[in-house]
Write a protein that holds these residues in place. Sequence first.
Motif, PDB file in Angstrom:
ATOM      1  N   ARG A 276       0.830  -1.209   0.000  1.00 48.56           N
ATOM      2  CA  ARG A 276       0.000   0.000   0.000  1.00 48.56           C
ATOM      3  C   ARG A 276       0.861   1.254   0.000  1.00 48.56           C
ATOM      4  NH1 ARG A 276      -5.044  -0.782   4.077  1.00 48.56           N
ATOM      5  NH2 ARG A 276      -5.540   1.262   3.204  1.00 48.56           N
ATOM      6  N   VAL A 277       1.953   1.239   0.750  1.00 50.18           N
ATOM      7  CA  VAL A 277       2.845   2.401   0.733  1.00 50.18           C
ATOM      8  C   VAL A 277       3.491   2.562  -0.633  1.00 50.18           C
ATOM      9  CG1 VAL A 277       4.943   3.393   1.729  1.00 50.18           C
ATOM     10  CG2 VAL A 277       3.246   2.317   3.223  1.00 50.18           C
ATOM     11  N   SER A 278       3.874   1.450  -1.226  1.00 44.53           N
ATOM     12  CA  SER A 278       4.475   1.498  -2.560  1.00 44.53           C
ATOM     13  C   SER A 278       3.522   2.100  -3.582  1.00 44.53           C
ATOM     14  CB  SER A 278       4.890   0.091  -3.008  1.00 44.53           C
ATOM     15  OG  SER A 278       5.886  -0.440  -2.165  1.00 44.53           O
ATOM     16  N   GLU A 279       2.250   1.731  -3.490  1.00 46.74           N
ATOM     17  CA  GLU A 279       1.274   2.190  -4.472  1.00 46.74           C
ATOM     18  C   GLU A 279       0.861   3.639  -4.252  1.00 46.74           C
ATOM     19  OE1 GLU A 279      -1.919  -0.537  -3.979  1.00 46.74           O
ATOM     20  OE2 GLU A 279      -0.826  -2.250  -4.815  1.00 46.74           O
ATOM     21  N   ARG A 280       0.682   4.043  -2.989  1.00 45.18           N
ATOM     22  CA  ARG A 280       0.043   5.323  -2.702  1.00 45.18           C
ATOM     23  C   ARG A 280       0.997   6.435  -2.277  1.00 45.18           C
ATOM     24  NH1 ARG A 280      -5.211   3.112   0.784  1.00 45.18           N
ATOM     25  NH2 ARG A 280      -5.779   1.449  -0.667  1.00 45.18           N
ATOM     26  N   PRO A 283       5.192   7.029  -5.118  1.00 41.87           N
ATOM     27  CA  PRO A 283       5.181   7.913  -6.297  1.00 41.87           C
ATOM     28  C   PRO A 283       5.110   9.390  -5.929  1.00 41.87           C
ATOM     29  CG  PRO A 283       3.678   6.061  -6.604  1.00 41.87           C
ATOM     30  CD  PRO A 283       4.102   6.041  -5.166  1.00 41.87           C
ATOM     31  N   LYS A 284       4.449   9.721  -4.841  1.00 40.49           N
ATOM     32  CA  LYS A 284       4.313  11.128  -4.449  1.00 40.49           C
ATOM     33  C   LYS A 284       5.598  11.672  -3.813  1.00 40.49           C
ATOM     34  CE  LYS A 284      -0.681  10.817  -3.967  1.00 40.49           C
ATOM     35  NZ  LYS A 284      -1.861  10.991  -3.095  1.00 40.49           N
ATOM     36  N   LEU A 285       6.423  10.782  -3.283  1.00 42.35           N
ATOM     37  CA  LEU A 285       7.678  11.236  -2.697  1.00 42.35           C
ATOM     38  C   LEU A 285       8.614  11.796  -3.763  1.00 42.35           C
ATOM     39  CD1 LEU A 285       8.464   8.427  -0.093  1.00 42.35           C
ATOM     40  CD2 LEU A 285       7.471  10.678   0.324  1.00 42.35           C
ATOM     41  N   ALA A 286       8.499  11.285  -4.977  1.00 40.32           N
ATOM     42  CA  ALA A 286       9.351  11.787  -6.062  1.00 40.32           C
ATOM     43  C   ALA A 286       9.061  13.253  -6.346  1.00 40.32           C
ATOM     44  CB  ALA A 286       9.128  10.950  -7.320  1.00 40.32           C
ATOM     45  N   GLU A 287       7.832  13.677  -6.077  1.00 41.24           N
ATOM     46  CA  GLU A 287       7.462  15.070  -6.308  1.00 41.24           C
ATOM     47  C   GLU A 287       8.080  15.997  -5.262  1.00 41.24           C
ATOM     48  OE1 GLU A 287       3.254  15.109  -6.203  1.00 41.24           O
ATOM     49  OE2 GLU A 287       3.021  13.596  -7.782  1.00 41.24           O
TER      50      GLU A 287
END
Length: 289
Positions: A276-280, A283-287
């Motif tokens: 769940r952390v991988s999915e949600r 990706p937002k951490l890259a921003e």
Amino acid sequence: MRIGLHYWSFTVPAEPELIAPTLTRTARAAEDGGFASFTVMDHFFQMEAVAPAEEPMLEAYTTLGFVAGQTERMTLGVLVTGVMYRHPGLLAKIVTTLDVLSAGRARLGIGASWYEREQRGLGVPVVPVGERFERLEETLQICLQMWSEDNGPYEGRHYRLTETLCVPAPLGRPRPSIMIGGGGEKKTLLLVARYADACNLFDTGVDEVRRKLDVLRDHCAAEGRDYDSIEKTLVMRVSPVDEPDAFLTAVRDYAALGVTEVQVTPDRHPVEFAERVSERIVPKLAEIG
């Protein structure tokens, strides 16, 4: 901003025969999902502050050796090694072994041990806090010497080594990264400034973390150390699954202080948590940058 998985509990699932396959699935899910690091605790009894001491617990470096065989990319470390649990010469060799077998992915996380119940229970010497920090500094010096070209003796107040031979040398360059855990302002953060490549703090709020980092900055100035050369990492208390917006807001605030890695701890079945952390979240951490 990088994220690490801190695997702190072996209680779920409850059957001991499922510990190994669950650990395998979790580590692979984390790596496939973009986690940068995988860490375990250096405890032999579960911490009484969070769960009964009798809950399952595995030895840290044996566990990481197992995880090394299941993964290829994540950095592997203990968050954090208790200084009283292993003779420093043997600790340097243990971390070197992990590094060689993981193709250079080991990180030495270390701090002053504190959990006296497990120490007394298992016959580990219990010494005063001041002595633990003296031993911590000598351990750091010994590891650095063993990971250098100096194979000569080491003479300290608590440890004496006639040879600091370490063959093969670690594969990580120039050596395994050293992370010191804890926010003690007079001793811990001073040792970070003297010896460490990274510090590890707790999610105690932006203002408090900023103050801790200001203390570290002052120590660096006194020691002639480049503050910016030290990586800042943080163990998060906000759940990335239950409170994703609050988690990401906190991470953004910490990133503004210079934090570049946050560690999260599973609060449910670890495979589900990693997925769940991988999915949600990942990706937002890259921003955040």
